[in-house]
Scaffold this motif. Structure first.
Motif, PDB file in Angstrom:
ATOM      1  N   MET A  78       0.845  -1.346  -0.004  1.00  0.00           N
ATOM      2  CA  MET A  78      -0.077  -0.001  -0.015  1.00  0.00           C
ATOM      3  C   MET A  78       1.025   1.093   0.149  1.00  0.00           C
ATOM      4  N   ARG A  79       1.919   1.246   0.950  1.00  0.00           N
ATOM      5  CA  ARG A  79       2.731   2.300   1.019  1.00  0.00           C
ATOM      6  C   ARG A  79       3.437   2.786  -0.512  1.00  0.00           C
ATOM      7  N   THR A  80       3.873   1.426  -1.092  1.00  0.00           N
ATOM      8  CA  THR A  80       4.650   1.720  -2.425  1.00  0.00           C
ATOM      9  C   THR A  80       3.381   2.357  -3.377  1.00  0.00           C
ATOM     10  N   VAL A  81       2.171   1.918  -3.486  1.00  0.00           N
ATOM     11  CA  VAL A  81       1.193   2.413  -4.240  1.00  0.00           C
ATOM     12  C   VAL A  81       0.880   3.860  -4.028  1.00  0.00           C
ATOM     13  N   ILE A  82       0.922   4.251  -2.820  1.00  0.00           N
ATOM     14  CA  ILE A  82       0.687   5.398  -2.744  1.00  0.00           C
ATOM     15  C   ILE A  82       1.779   6.458  -2.802  1.00  0.00           C
ATOM     16  N   GLU A  83       3.022   5.927  -2.704  1.00  0.00           N
ATOM     17  CA  GLU A  83       4.165   6.918  -2.842  1.00  0.00           C
ATOM     18  C   GLU A  83       4.459   6.910  -4.434  1.00  0.00           C
ATOM     19  N   GLN A  84       4.143   5.853  -5.357  1.00  0.00           N
ATOM     20  CA  GLN A  84       4.011   6.015  -6.684  1.00  0.00           C
ATOM     21  C   GLN A  84       3.125   6.912  -7.360  1.00  0.00           C
ATOM     22  N   PHE A  85       1.797   6.894  -6.754  1.00  0.00           N
ATOM     23  CA  PHE A  85       1.002   7.795  -6.996  1.00  0.00           C
ATOM     24  C   PHE A  85       1.643   9.234  -6.904  1.00  0.00           C
ATOM     25  N   ALA A  86       1.935   9.415  -5.412  1.00  0.00           N
ATOM     26  CA  ALA A  86       2.464  10.721  -5.020  1.00  0.00           C
ATOM     27  C   ALA A  86       3.646  11.261  -5.998  1.00  0.00           C
TER      28      ALA A  86
END
Length: 319
Positions: free
Chosen positions: A200-208
Motif C-alpha cells: 500500500m505504501r508503495t502504491v501511494i508513493e508511486q501515485f504521489a
C-alpha cells in the motif's frame, strides 16, 4: 531411530513435561519414558534435562529437536503428495490472506471449502502482502491472495479485480459528510499508512511521485491499531473499503472516496508451482476465486472484476 520416537521426542520438548506429552500422544507415561530412554541409549547422549518443573532439551537435544521437526514436516508433505494423487483433493493446504482482506474473506472461504472440499485441511496465514509474497516464494504457502504481486518463476496467478483505496475518518470528523477528498488534500491531514516495503505504501508513493505530492504519513503495520487510531481521530486511514466493513457497520468509521487521482491496486490469486499438494492447492485457489467473484458481484466487496490469467511455467512433475 524410528519416526515414532522422533514424534514422541518433539512432543516432550514442546510440552516440557512427560505427563502432558503422554496425555497429548495418548500413550502411557511409562511407555513414553522407555521410548526416550531407548533413544538416548541408541544415540549415546542425554537429550533431556530432568528438573522439578519437568524437562528441557539439552544442547544436543535441541539440535535433534530442530532436525526432527523438519523430518516430521517432510513426512507430512510426503503423505500430502500421495493423497493429492487421489481422485478427490485432500491433505493440508496453506493459504495466505492479506490483513486488509482476511477479516472479510476468511469465514466465507473456510465455509465454502468445508462444503465443497471437505477432505482438505486448510491452514490460514494472515500477514501483510509483502510477507505473503516472500512466504510463497520460499515454499511456506501453497496459495495466496496478493495485492500487486511480484512476477517470479514457479507461480500461476489469476488477476481477480481492481480495488480503489479510500480515506477513513471517524463519524465526528469534518470530512465525514464529504463526497470526496483529493489525493493532494489528503496529505494536509494526519494520515496513517503501513510502513515500507508494504504494497500500500508503495502504491501511494508511486501515485504521489507522478503527481508531485509529498506523502507524509505515520507508519503502522497493525490493522487493529490503525482502526483504533482512526476511531480516536488521531489519524486518518487509507485502506480499501473491504478492510473496515465491521467498523462502518457499527458506525465507527466513514469511508471517503479519494479523487484526482484515485489510488488503486490489483488483487490476484497466486498458486505456487512448487507446492507438495498441487491438486489441493488448485482446488483451494478455484474456490477462493469463486468466493471473491461472488462477493464482488453481490456488492459485498467493492471492486471491479478482471479475470486475467498468467501463462504459468509448466509443472511437469506435478501432473
Amino acid at each position: 531411530m524410528e519416526i515414532r520416537q522422533l514424534k514422541y521426542f518433539v512432543q516432550i520438548a514442546e510440552s516440557g513435561n512427560f505427563s502432558r506429552a503422554a496425555e497429548i500422544l495418548r500413550i502411557a507415561q511409562p511407555s513414553l519414558s522407555q521410548q526416550m530412554k531407548n533413544l538416548e541409549e541408541e544415540l549415546g547422549v542425554d537429550l533431556l534435562l530432568r528438573h522439578a518443573r519437568g524437562v528441557t532439551p539439552t544442547e544436543l537435544g535441541q539440535q535433534l529437536y530442530d532436525h526432527a521437526r523438519r523430518i516430521l514436516q517432510e513426512v507430512d508433505r510426503a503423505k500430502d503428495v500421495v493423497r493429492s494423487r487421489s481422485r478427490n483433493p485432500s491433505g493440508k493446504v496453506s493459504v495466505g490472506l492479506p490483513t486488509s482482506a482476511c477479516r472479510g474473506l476468511g469465514l466465507p472461504l473456510i465455509s465454502a471449502l468445508a462444503e465443497r472440499q471437505p477432505n482438505i485441511t486448510l491452514h490460514v496465514v494472515e500477514a501483510m502482502t509483502g510477507y505473503l509474497d516472500d512466504f510463497l516464494q520460499h515454499g511456506r504457502l501453497d496459495v495466496a491472495l496478493l495485492y500487486d504481486h511480484k512476477a517470479f518463476e514457479h507461480v500461476a496467478w489469476t488477476e481477480m479485480m481492481v480495488e480503489d483505496l479510500m480515506l477513513f475518518v471517524p463519524p465526528h470528523h469534518p470530512l465525514a459528510g464529504a463526497e470526496a477528498v483529493t489525493f493532494r488534500e489528503m496529505f494536509d491531514l494526519p494520515v496513517v499508512l503501513p510502513g515500507a516495503p508494504n504494497v500500500m505504501r508503495t502504491v501511494i508513493e508511486q501515485f504521489a511521485a507522478r503527481h508531485d505530492v509529498v506523502p507524509a504519513a505515520m507508519a503502522c503495520d497493525s490493522l487493529p491499531t490503525i482502526s483504533r487510531l482512526v476511531q480516536s481521530g488521531r489519524a486518518l486511514g487509507v485502506m480499501p473499503h473491504f478492510a473496515f466493513l465491521d467498523e462502518m457497520a457499527r458506525g465507527e468509521m466513514v469511508a471517503i472516496p479519494i479523487v484526482e487521482p484515485t489510488p488503486s491496486w490489483r488483487l490476484s490469486v497466486v498458486v505456487s508451482q512448487r507446492t507438495m499438494n498441487p491438486r489441493g492447492a488448485e482446488a483451494v485457489a478455484e474456490v477462493m476465486a469463486e468466493v471473491i467473484a461472488a462477493m464482488v458481484e453481490s456488492g459485498a466487496w467493492r471492486a471491479k472484476l478482471t479475470g486475467e490469467k498468467s501463462r504459468a511455467e509448466p509443472r511437469a512433475a506435478a501432473r
